[in-house]
Design a protein around this motif. Structure first.
Motif: not given
Length: 174
Positions: A4-10
């Motif tokens: 799972t790719a990290p979110s932009l926020h993360a």
């Protein structure tokens, strides 16, 4: 293993935390080289400035565990941001300090801000990334902080020799 790719926020959180840790480390290692110039400006011996270094590490070490507990009670992100704000404000105070006493006091406040940053940063990263990625992301953040250890003397020497020792602290304000 999760892909799972990290979110932009993360990702932005990771950049922010890594930058804060880098600044905390650079600051400690850069100041050592500026002590002779500080001594000239304040008209004292370099040994009179030992508290400029010591108070930072003393407050950082003494308040790291209580700051971690405050992060548990009031929220990790809130304590992290308060630590970053306090560190920045104290950096401004250090850059403008008219005396050794005020510089030492501001360095103590800087150490307190750093103590808030360290434990909260691990928790924030752990919560922002999936378990399969959080360990690696903590390693990356602390690796970047380690680069601050290596870059500190270079940055401190360069700033002290060119624009003046106060810029070591002014660099942390943004």
């Amino acid at each position: 293993m999760s892909t799972t790719a990290p979110s932009l926020h993360a990702k932005w959180l990771m950049v922010t935390v890594s930058l804060a840790l880098f600044c905390v480390q650079v600051d400690y290692f850069a100041v050592n080289l500026a002590l002779p110039r500080m001594a000239v400006e304040f008209g004292c011996a370099v040994t009179d400035l030992q508290w400029v270094i010591s108070i930072y590490m003393l407050t950082l070490g003494a308040f790291m565990v209580p700051a971690g507990r405050l992060a548990d009670i009031f929220g990790r992100k809130r304590i992290l941001m308060a630590g970053v704000g306090l560190f920045g404000l104290a950096s401004l105070m250090c850059a403008m300090a008219p005396s050794i006493a005020l510089l030492v006091a501001a360095r103590g406040v800087q150490g307190l801000g750093a103590a808030m940053i360290f434990p909260a940063s691990v928790s924030v990263i752990t919560n922002a990334f999936p378990p399969a990625q959080s360990g690696r992301m903590i390693g990356v953040a602390y690796g970047i902080a380690g680069l601050g250890n290596a870059a500190g003397p270079l940055i401190g020497g360069l700033l002290t020799q060119t624009v003046g020792w106060r810029w070591i602290f002014a660099l942390n304000i943004p």
